[in-house]
Design a protein around this motif. Structure first.
Motif, PDB file in Angstrom:
ATOM      1  N   THR A   1       0.836  -1.205   0.000  1.00 20.85           N
ATOM      2  CA  THR A   1       0.000   0.000   0.000  1.00 20.85           C
ATOM      3  C   THR A   1       0.870   1.254   0.000  1.00 20.85           C
TER       4      THR A   1
ATOM      5  N   LYS B   1      -1.923   4.123   6.298  1.00 21.69           N
ATOM      6  CA  LYS B   1      -2.903   3.417   7.129  1.00 21.69           C
ATOM      7  C   LYS B   1      -3.123   2.019   6.554  1.00 21.69           C
TER       8      LYS B   1
ATOM      9  N   PRO C   1      -5.046  -1.264   5.258  1.00 23.73           N
ATOM     10  CA  PRO C   1      -6.355  -1.423   4.624  1.00 23.73           C
ATOM     11  C   PRO C   1      -7.279  -2.271   5.502  1.00 23.73           C
ATOM     12  N   SER C   2      -8.554  -2.241   5.197  1.00 22.57           N
ATOM     13  CA  SER C   2      -9.479  -3.199   5.808  1.00 22.57           C
ATOM     14  C   SER C   2      -9.539  -4.401   4.870  1.00 22.57           C
ATOM     15  N   VAL C   3      -9.559  -5.586   5.453  1.00 21.52           N
ATOM     16  CA  VAL C   3      -9.538  -6.810   4.652  1.00 21.52           C
ATOM     17  C   VAL C   3     -10.675  -7.726   5.095  1.00 21.52           C
ATOM     18  N   THR C   4     -11.422  -8.245   4.107  1.00 20.08           N
ATOM     19  CA  THR C   4     -12.463  -9.223   4.388  1.00 20.08           C
ATOM     20  C   THR C   4     -12.169 -10.506   3.627  1.00 20.08           C
TER      21      THR C   4
ATOM     22  N   GLU D   1     -10.484 -15.237   8.032  1.00 12.55           N
ATOM     23  CA  GLU D   1      -9.864 -14.184   8.838  1.00 12.55           C
ATOM     24  C   GLU D   1      -8.516 -13.779   8.244  1.00 12.55           C
TER      25      GLU D   1
ATOM     26  N   THR E   1      -5.032 -11.475   9.024  1.00  7.39           N
ATOM     27  CA  THR E   1      -4.247 -10.823  10.069  1.00  7.39           C
ATOM     28  C   THR E   1      -3.106 -10.060   9.405  1.00  7.39           C
TER      29      THR E   1
ATOM     30  N   ALA F   1      -9.344  -6.257  -0.150  1.00  5.70           N
ATOM     31  CA  ALA F   1      -8.621  -5.255   0.635  1.00  5.70           C
ATOM     32  C   ALA F   1      -9.069  -3.879   0.157  1.00  5.70           C
TER      33      ALA F   1
ATOM     34  N   SER G   1      -8.669   0.284   0.753  1.00  8.53           N
ATOM     35  CA  SER G   1      -7.806   1.325   1.314  1.00  8.53           C
ATOM     36  C   SER G   1      -8.494   2.677   1.180  1.00  8.53           C
ATOM     37  N   GLU G   2      -7.753   3.720   1.434  1.00  4.98           N
ATOM     38  CA  GLU G   2      -8.319   5.065   1.330  1.00  4.98           C
ATOM     39  C   GLU G   2      -8.780   5.399  -0.082  1.00  4.98           C
TER      40      GLU G   2
ATOM     41  N   ARG H   1      -9.166  -0.440  -4.140  1.00  6.76           N
ATOM     42  CA  ARG H   1      -9.676  -1.735  -3.710  1.00  6.76           C
ATOM     43  C   ARG H   1      -8.981  -2.806  -4.535  1.00  6.76           C
TER      44      ARG H   1
END
Length: 122
Positions: free
Chosen positions: A59, A63, A65-68, A79, A81, A109, A111-112, A115
């Motif tokens: 990245t 910050k 990223p959020s990851v699903t 999950e 990590t 993932a 990010s700001e 994706r």
């Protein structure tokens, strides 16, 4: 059908190339670093009652990223990590992913600014 063939971008940002990363999937400020394998699931290993894989990100944001991790076609969740290196962000971001079962899994993932999304077949 679950197609987890790696389709790396034809061009990656200069910052990735400067870090020695030539194969990646993503956009803008978030990228999955592609392994040398032909598919994303090739290096998934059994682990406990499920499966595990290392899927590093890169990245340009400071910050994480959020990851699903979600199963395709079911409500099952995995999950992710994130494990920032001592060098911090921006840059490469190691990530471990746990999958509770075999199947077709989507890892996203966000990010700001961008994706990145891959499919992993187990």
């Amino acid at each position: 059908m679950c197609d987890d063939t790696i389709r790396a971008a034809k061009e990656v940002p200069r910052e990735l190339l400067d870090d020695g990363i030539e194969r990646a999937v993503g956009e803008s400020d978030i990228w999955f670093i592609a392994p040398d394998d032909a598919t994303w699931g090739a290096s998934v290993e059994p682990a406990g009652n499920g499966f595990y894989a290392k899927r590093p990100l890169w990245t340009s944001s400071d910050k994480p990223p959020s990851v699903t991790v979600t199963a395709v076609g079911t409500s099952a969740k995995g999950e992710a990590t994130l494990s920032p290196t001592s060098e911090g962000l921006p840059g490469p971001l190691p990530m471990g992913v746990r999958f509770p079962s075999r199947g077709c899994w989507k890892i996203t993932a966000a990010s700001e600014k961008g994706r990145a999304e891959i499919i992993v077949k187990i």
